[in-house]
Design an enzyme around this catalytic site. Structure first.
Site, PDB file in Angstrom:
ATOM      1  N   SER A 132     -29.866 100.262  93.159  1.00 46.35           N
ATOM      2  CA  SER A 132     -30.443 101.285  94.052  1.00 46.35           C
ATOM      3  C   SER A 132     -30.029 102.655  93.537  1.00 46.35           C
ATOM      4  O   SER A 132     -28.965 102.803  92.919  1.00 46.35           O
ATOM      5  CB  SER A 132     -29.923 101.106  95.477  1.00 46.35           C
ATOM      6  OG  SER A 132     -30.231 102.254  96.266  1.00 46.35           O
ATOM      7  N   TYR A 146     -23.059  99.731 101.526  1.00 44.24           N
ATOM      8  CA  TYR A 146     -24.237  99.392 100.701  1.00 44.24           C
ATOM      9  C   TYR A 146     -24.138 100.069  99.337  1.00 44.24           C
ATOM     10  O   TYR A 146     -24.382  99.437  98.299  1.00 44.24           O
ATOM     11  CB  TYR A 146     -25.497  99.828 101.444  1.00 44.24           C
ATOM     12  CG  TYR A 146     -26.786  99.579 100.705  1.00 44.24           C
ATOM     13  CD1 TYR A 146     -27.210  98.290 100.394  1.00 44.24           C
ATOM     14  CD2 TYR A 146     -27.614 100.645 100.334  1.00 44.24           C
ATOM     15  CE1 TYR A 146     -28.414  98.069  99.722  1.00 44.24           C
ATOM     16  CE2 TYR A 146     -28.812 100.436  99.678  1.00 44.24           C
ATOM     17  CZ  TYR A 146     -29.206  99.146  99.370  1.00 44.24           C
ATOM     18  OH  TYR A 146     -30.394  98.930  98.710  1.00 44.24           O
TER      19      TYR A 146
HETATM   20  P1  NDP Z   1     -36.677  93.344 101.973  1.00 44.72           P
HETATM   21  O1  NDP Z   1     -35.692  93.264 103.075  1.00 44.72           O
HETATM   22  O2  NDP Z   1     -38.051  93.815 102.277  1.00 44.72           O
HETATM   23  O3  NDP Z   1     -36.740  91.947 101.189  1.00 44.72           O
HETATM   24  C1  NDP Z   1     -35.532  91.370 100.774  1.00 44.72           C
HETATM   25  C2  NDP Z   1     -35.803  90.134  99.940  1.00 44.72           C
HETATM   26  O4  NDP Z   1     -34.529  89.604  99.549  1.00 44.72           O
HETATM   27  C3  NDP Z   1     -36.534  89.072 100.719  1.00 44.72           C
HETATM   28  O5  NDP Z   1     -37.373  88.353  99.882  1.00 44.72           O
HETATM   29  C4  NDP Z   1     -35.379  88.206 101.231  1.00 44.72           C
HETATM   30  O6  NDP Z   1     -35.737  86.853 101.417  1.00 44.72           O
HETATM   31  C5  NDP Z   1     -34.419  88.284 100.061  1.00 44.72           C
HETATM   32  N1  NDP Z   1     -33.065  88.007 100.529  1.00 44.72           N
HETATM   33  C6  NDP Z   1     -32.302  88.740 101.372  1.00 44.72           C
HETATM   34  N2  NDP Z   1     -31.150  88.106 101.628  1.00 44.72           N
HETATM   35  C7  NDP Z   1     -31.193  86.945 100.930  1.00 44.72           C
HETATM   36  C8  NDP Z   1     -30.309  85.859 100.779  1.00 44.72           C
HETATM   37  N3  NDP Z   1     -29.138  85.801 101.433  1.00 44.72           N
HETATM   38  N4  NDP Z   1     -30.671  84.836  99.972  1.00 44.72           N
HETATM   39  C9  NDP Z   1     -31.856  84.864  99.320  1.00 44.72           C
HETATM   40  N5  NDP Z   1     -32.754  85.858  99.424  1.00 44.72           N
HETATM   41  C10 NDP Z   1     -32.416  86.884 100.228  1.00 44.72           C
HETATM   42  O7  NDP Z   1     -36.014  94.307 100.885  1.00 44.72           O
HETATM   43  P2  NDP Z   1     -36.648  95.130  99.674  1.00 44.72           P
HETATM   44  O8  NDP Z   1     -37.770  94.418  99.077  1.00 44.72           O
HETATM   45  O9  NDP Z   1     -36.833  96.516 100.129  1.00 44.72           O
HETATM   46  O10 NDP Z   1     -35.385  95.150  98.702  1.00 44.72           O
HETATM   47  C11 NDP Z   1     -35.291  94.362  97.531  1.00 44.72           C
HETATM   48  C12 NDP Z   1     -34.138  94.872  96.691  1.00 44.72           C
HETATM   49  O11 NDP Z   1     -34.352  96.254  96.402  1.00 44.72           O
HETATM   50  C13 NDP Z   1     -32.771  94.782  97.371  1.00 44.72           C
HETATM   51  O12 NDP Z   1     -31.791  94.441  96.426  1.00 44.72           O
HETATM   52  C14 NDP Z   1     -32.554  96.200  97.874  1.00 44.72           C
HETATM   53  O13 NDP Z   1     -31.189  96.500  98.031  1.00 44.72           O
HETATM   54  C15 NDP Z   1     -33.214  97.003  96.773  1.00 44.72           C
HETATM   55  N6  NDP Z   1     -33.614  98.354  97.145  1.00 44.72           N
HETATM   56  C16 NDP Z   1     -34.571  98.579  98.110  1.00 44.72           C
HETATM   57  C17 NDP Z   1     -34.936  99.857  98.453  1.00 44.72           C
HETATM   58  C18 NDP Z   1     -35.960 100.182  99.491  1.00 44.72           C
HETATM   59  O14 NDP Z   1     -36.085 101.366  99.866  1.00 44.72           O
HETATM   60  N7  NDP Z   1     -36.741  99.238  99.974  1.00 44.72           N
HETATM   61  C19 NDP Z   1     -34.298 101.021  97.793  1.00 44.72           C
HETATM   62  C20 NDP Z   1     -33.322 100.667  96.789  1.00 44.72           C
HETATM   63  C21 NDP Z   1     -33.014  99.384  96.489  1.00 44.72           C
HETATM   64  P3  NDP Z   1     -35.775  86.149 102.879  1.00 44.72           P
HETATM   65  O15 NDP Z   1     -36.534  87.041 103.798  1.00 44.72           O
HETATM   66  O16 NDP Z   1     -36.456  84.854 102.578  1.00 44.72           O
HETATM   67  O17 NDP Z   1     -34.359  85.968 103.284  1.00 44.72           O
END
Ligand code: NDP
Length: 237
Positions: A132, A146
């Site tokens: 991030s 975070y």
């Molecule tokens: P979302 O919350 O929209 O999606 C998160 C994804 O990660 C889902 O597919 C979820 O699967 C999966 N996930 C979460 N926890 C687990 C777990 N314990 N085991 C397996 N899968 C898991 O997040 P984003 O798409 O926004 O974020 C994706 C990445 O990008 C993250 O690493 C986040 O920190 C990073 N990021 C996002 C930003 C943003 O503004 N959106 C900015 C900077 C970084 P499920 O629902 O099936 O659990």
């Protein structure tokens, strides 16, 4: 597009948001894609049916399950660690167990998954971890825990790049800024805080992040490793 025809790709955390866009991108380019999910089974099954990819339940908070999933996926050409959670709030109020769980998902899982993948990864393999922009710049309060996890990703990427570089395996981080997903919806509360600090005042789209991941995993990026690739509308400029 068939840039990843014949390639084996594992995306940890692919059911929603940025991860789902990454799954779609690799699948559209001909890769054999497996992705994990934890809570979103229905979304995962829909995405698997739509893209011809394979969805498997694996909780990234469970170290041994993550290692087993990577091992059982066979030799991977590309590993993308996208699964992440974001806890925000006053650090004096956050639950210690929840903070530790976030550290397991955002830090421990990427490390163990990357190491396990590298055991069987062929020469020229690619490891991409989604960090991030807060790994570089913490622009507002309430995100120390975070930010800690995303700064840790930087050390992981730099170190493993050196460890696996002799096999021409690259290890990189993609560092998004605000991206319109369930985690950070474009109409959510963070908008007013972050747009003031951005050169391009909008949320990014998951596809924009997937494009950078695909480039890092592709042939043009074979000399790019140990690096952080920020895509944040100029938030940190
Ligand atoms: P979302 O919350 O929209 O999606 C998160 C994804 O990660 C889902 O597919 C979820 O699967 C999966 N996930 C979460 N926890 C687990 C777990 N314990 N085991 C397996 N899968 C898991 O997040 P984003 O798409 O926004 O974020 C994706 C990445 O990008 C993250 O690493 C986040 O920190 C990073 N990021 C996002 C930003 C943003 O503004 N959106 C900015 C900077 C970084 P499920 O629902 O099936 O659990």
């Amino acid at each position: 597009m068939a840039g990843f025809q014949g390639k084996s790709v594992l995306v940890l955390g692919g059911s929603r948001g940025i991860g789902a866009a990454i799954v779609r991108r690799f699948a559209a380019e001909g890769a054999a894609v497996t992705f994990t999910y934890a809570g979103s089974r229905e979304a995962a099954e829909r995405l698997a049916a739509e893209t011809g990819s394979t969805a498997v339940a694996t909780d990234s908070a469970d170290r041994d399950a993550v290692i087993a999933r990577v091992r059982d996926s066979g030799p991977l050409d590309v590993l993308v660690v996208n699964a992440g959670v974001a806890m925000m709030g006053d650090p004096l109020e956050l639950e210690a167990d929840a903070v530790d769980r976030m550290i397991r998902i955002n830090v421990a899982a990427p490390y163990h998954a990357a190491v396990e993948a590298a055991r069987r990864m062929p020469e020229g393999g690619r490891i991409v971890v989604i960090g991030s922009n807060v790994g570089d710049h913490v622009g507002f309060p309430g995100i120390a825990a975070y930010a800690l996890t995303k700064s840790a990703v930087q050390g992981l990427v730099r170190g493993l790049a050196r460890d696996f570089g002799p096999r021409s395996i690259t290890v990189n981080a993609v560092q998004p800024g605000p991206v319109d997903t369930d985690m950070n919806p474009a109409d959510g509360p963070l908008k007013d805080i972050v747009y003031g600090q951005m050169a391009i005042k909008r949320h990014g789209q998951p596809d924009e992040i997937a494009g950078m991941v695909a480039w890092l995993a592709g042939p043009e990026a074979s000399f790019v490793t140990g690096a952080m690739h920020t895509i944040d509308g100029g938030f940190g400029a």
